[in-house]
Design an enzyme around this catalytic site. Structure first.
Site, PDB file in Angstrom:
ATOM      1  N   LEU A 214      81.736  15.849  21.369  1.00 35.58           N
ATOM      2  CA  LEU A 214      80.367  15.315  21.410  1.00 35.58           C
ATOM      3  C   LEU A 214      79.397  16.430  21.055  1.00 35.58           C
ATOM      4  O   LEU A 214      79.364  17.450  21.737  1.00 35.58           O
ATOM      5  CB  LEU A 214      80.105  14.829  22.841  1.00 35.58           C
ATOM      6  CG  LEU A 214      79.105  13.723  23.129  1.00 35.58           C
ATOM      7  CD1 LEU A 214      79.428  12.455  22.351  1.00 35.58           C
ATOM      8  CD2 LEU A 214      79.093  13.436  24.630  1.00 35.58           C
ATOM      9  N   HIS A 215      78.628  16.248  19.980  1.00 36.45           N
ATOM     10  CA  HIS A 215      77.678  17.314  19.649  1.00 36.45           C
ATOM     11  C   HIS A 215      76.426  16.846  18.915  1.00 36.45           C
ATOM     12  O   HIS A 215      75.458  17.589  18.812  1.00 36.45           O
ATOM     13  CB  HIS A 215      78.368  18.393  18.795  1.00 36.45           C
ATOM     14  CG  HIS A 215      78.580  17.978  17.366  1.00 36.45           C
ATOM     15  ND1 HIS A 215      79.583  17.124  16.985  1.00 36.45           N
ATOM     16  CD2 HIS A 215      77.899  18.296  16.243  1.00 36.45           C
ATOM     17  CE1 HIS A 215      79.521  16.942  15.680  1.00 36.45           C
ATOM     18  NE2 HIS A 215      78.514  17.636  15.206  1.00 36.45           N
ATOM     19  N   ARG A 216      76.417  15.623  18.384  1.00 39.76           N
ATOM     20  CA  ARG A 216      75.290  15.217  17.543  1.00 39.76           C
ATOM     21  C   ARG A 216      74.025  15.035  18.376  1.00 39.76           C
ATOM     22  O   ARG A 216      74.070  14.493  19.481  1.00 39.76           O
ATOM     23  CB  ARG A 216      75.612  13.941  16.779  1.00 39.76           C
ATOM     24  CG  ARG A 216      76.681  14.170  15.731  1.00 39.76           C
ATOM     25  CD  ARG A 216      76.761  13.070  14.710  1.00 39.76           C
ATOM     26  NE  ARG A 216      77.816  13.389  13.759  1.00 39.76           N
ATOM     27  CZ  ARG A 216      77.649  14.124  12.668  1.00 39.76           C
ATOM     28  NH1 ARG A 216      76.450  14.611  12.384  1.00 39.76           N
ATOM     29  NH2 ARG A 216      78.660  14.373  11.859  1.00 39.76           N
ATOM     30  N   ARG A 249      76.076  23.573  22.779  1.00 40.41           N
ATOM     31  CA  ARG A 249      74.813  22.840  22.823  1.00 40.41           C
ATOM     32  C   ARG A 249      74.905  21.650  23.782  1.00 40.41           C
ATOM     33  O   ARG A 249      73.969  21.358  24.528  1.00 40.41           O
ATOM     34  CB  ARG A 249      74.512  22.347  21.405  1.00 40.41           C
ATOM     35  CG  ARG A 249      73.079  21.988  21.146  1.00 40.41           C
ATOM     36  CD  ARG A 249      72.825  21.871  19.640  1.00 40.41           C
ATOM     37  NE  ARG A 249      71.590  21.163  19.436  1.00 40.41           N
ATOM     38  CZ  ARG A 249      71.504  19.834  19.491  1.00 40.41           C
ATOM     39  NH1 ARG A 249      72.566  19.124  19.737  1.00 40.41           N
ATOM     40  NH2 ARG A 249      70.336  19.246  19.300  1.00 40.41           N
ATOM     41  N   ASP A 292      82.017  12.164  17.781  1.00 40.86           N
ATOM     42  CA  ASP A 292      80.922  11.905  16.852  1.00 40.86           C
ATOM     43  C   ASP A 292      81.015  12.846  15.646  1.00 40.86           C
ATOM     44  O   ASP A 292      80.067  13.014  14.898  1.00 40.86           O
ATOM     45  CB  ASP A 292      79.554  11.985  17.536  1.00 40.86           C
ATOM     46  CG  ASP A 292      79.290  13.329  18.210  1.00 40.86           C
ATOM     47  OD1 ASP A 292      80.081  14.285  18.010  1.00 40.86           O
ATOM     48  OD2 ASP A 292      78.276  13.432  18.932  1.00 40.86           O
TER      49      ASP A 292
END
Length: 376
Positions: A214-216, A249, A292
Site C-alpha cells: 500500500l503506497h499510493r 510513507r 495498489d
C-alpha cells in the site's frame, strides 16, 4: 565503426527490475553497443538501492545524479538540470528510459530538446486517470519517444489513438517478467522472512497467507480511506494471516492518523520494505496479494498468484483480461467480496500473456541495434 553509446536511465526501484535484463542483453552486443547506466537517485535510500542492484546483478551506475526527494516539480526539474551535463559529456546515440516515474519524463524531455533519440520501454500503458502523476509521465514520454516498446498488445492501440505511428512501436513483451523468471529459483521463502522478523510461528507456508502492499496517495493520504483499508485487512487476517511490508510513507501516515492499533494483532505481521528476492518469495507462495502497485499486478499474473488491486483502474489491463488480477478499488465491501470469492475457489486462475517468456530484453536489444545501424 565506433560503438553506439546508449544512456540507460533508472530512478526508482521498479526501474531496477526493468533495467537489469536490458543491461544484460546490451552487454551481449559489445563492442557494437556500449550501454551506460545513469541512476538519477530519485529513490535515494542507498542501502535499499544497493540491495536491489546486488540481488539483480545490475552493474554499478556509470553516472549517479543523486537527486533525492522533493515535490514532483522539484524532482523532475532537478533531474533535468543534472542529466543535461551528463548527456553533453557522453554524447549518446540514444537515451533509453523505462516505466513512468519522474526520472523517465525528465530525461526524455532533456534528450528530445537536445535532438537525441528517446527509446521508451513499457510504452503505451494507460490508466486513463490523469489524476495519477504516472499517467502524465507516460503520456508525455511516449509523445517524445522515437522508439517505443510495448508489454501488451493494448499498448499499440493506445499509441495509435494518440497519433504515434506504428513504425515506431514494437510489441516485445515484459522485461519485468524476464527478471522474475531469471530470479525465481532464488526467491526467499515467506517462512524465512517471518522468522527473521521474529515470528517463526507465523503461518507462512504455501497458500497459507496473504500479502499487502500500500503506497499510493489516493489510499494512504486520506484518513477515512486508509482506515477503511486497514479495517478490511484486519478482517481478512482473521481467516488468512497477512504479511505487510510497510512503505515508509504509509507507515508515517498510519502513525499520523493514529491507526496503528488496527494492525496490532497476531495475524498481521508488519515488515520493513523488502528487497526484490524477498518480495518475490512473498508473492510466489501467497494465497492472495492485495496491492495498489502496478508492477505487482504483472508479477502476480506471471506467478499465477491471485491479485486484488486496491485501485479503481489499471494501466495494465492484460492482468485483468488474461491474468489473475481483480480490480476492487478501495471500497471495503468490494475488497471483501473479491477476497471471499478467492477463498471460495472462485478467484481467477489466469494464464501467462503472449511474449511474457523471459526474452523481452533480447528482442529489445536486437531491435535497438538494427534501428541505430539504419540511422547511422
Amino acid at each position: 565503426m565506433s560503438a553506439f553509446r546508449i544512456l540507460c536511465v533508472v530512478g526508482a526501484r521498479p526501474n531496477f527490475m526493468k533495467m537489469a535484463p536490458i543491461m544484460a542483453a546490451f552487454a551481449q552486443l559489445k563492442p557494437q553497443v556500449e550501454a551506460l547506466l545513469v541512476h538519477t537517485g530519485q529513490h535515494y535510500d542507498v542501502a535499499m538501492n544497493q540491495q536491489y542492484f546486488d540481488a539483480l546483478g545490475i552493474p554499478s551506475p556509470d553516472i549517479n545524479l543523486e537527486v533525492g526527494s522533493g515535490s514532483h516539480a522539484q524532482q523532475t526539474a532537478e533531474v533535468m538540470k543534472r542529466f543535461e551535463p551528463a548527456m553533453d559529456e557522453v554524447q549518446p546515440a540514444a537515451v533509453l528510459v523505462v516505466g513512468d516515474v519522474n526520472s523517465t519524463i525528465a530525461c526524455a524531455l532533456v534528450a528530445a530538446k537536445k535532438g537525441v533519440p528517446v527509446i521508451h520501454v513499457e510504452a503505451g500503458l494507460r490508466s486513463f486517470d490523469r489524476a495519477m502523476p504516472e499517467e502524465i509521465n507516460r503520456l508525455l514520454t511516449d509523445q517524445l519517444s522515437d522508439l517505443l516498446f510495448t508489454t501488451e498488445e493494448s499498448g499499440a492501440e493506445n499509441l495509435a489513438k494518440e497519433g504515434i505511428g506504428g513504425e515506431r512501436v514494437h510489441f516485445v513483451g515484459n522485461v519485468m517478467i524476464d527478471t522474475l523468471r531469471a530470479n525465481l529459483a532464488r526467491a526467499v521463502p515467506a517462512a524465512r522472512i517471518a522468522a527473521d522478523a521474529g515470528r517463526p510461528d507465523f503461518k507462512a507456508g504455501k497458500g497459507e497467507y496473504a500479502v499487502l502492499t500500500l503506497h499510493r496517495p489516493s489510499n494512504v493520504d486520506d484518513k477515512a480511506v486508509l482506515q477503511g483499508l486497514l479495517e478490511t485487512v484486519a478482517n481478512i487476517s482473521a481467516s488468512t494471516p497477512v504479511l505487510f511490508p510497510v512503505h515508509p510513507r504509509t507507515r508515517a501516515t498510519i502513525e499520523k492518523f493514529g491507526l496503528s492499533h488496527l494492525l496490532d494483532r497476531p495475524e498481521v505481521l508488519l515488515l520493513p520494505p523488502m528487497g526484490y528476492l524477498e518480495m518475490l518469495g512473498l508473492m510466489k507462495d501467497a494465497r492472495v496479494v492485495l496491492t495498489d502497485s502496478g508492477g505487482i499486478q504483472e508479477e502476480t499474473t506471471a506467478l499465477g498468484t491471485p491479485c486484488i488491486t486496491l485501485r479503481n483502474n489499471t494501466e495494465r489491463p492484460i492482468t485483468v483480461d488474461e491474468g489473475t488480477n481483480t480490480i476492487a478499488g478501495n471500497d471495503p465491501a468490494h475488497i471483501m467480496a473479491a477476497y471471499k470469492a478467492q477463498l471460495a475457489g472462485a478467484g481467477k486462475a489466469g494464464r501467462i500473456p503472449h511474449f511474457w517468456d523471459g526474452r523481452a530484453a533480447e528482442r529489445i536489444a536486437a531491435i535497438v541495434l538494427d534501428w541505430l545501424k539504419a540511422r547511422s
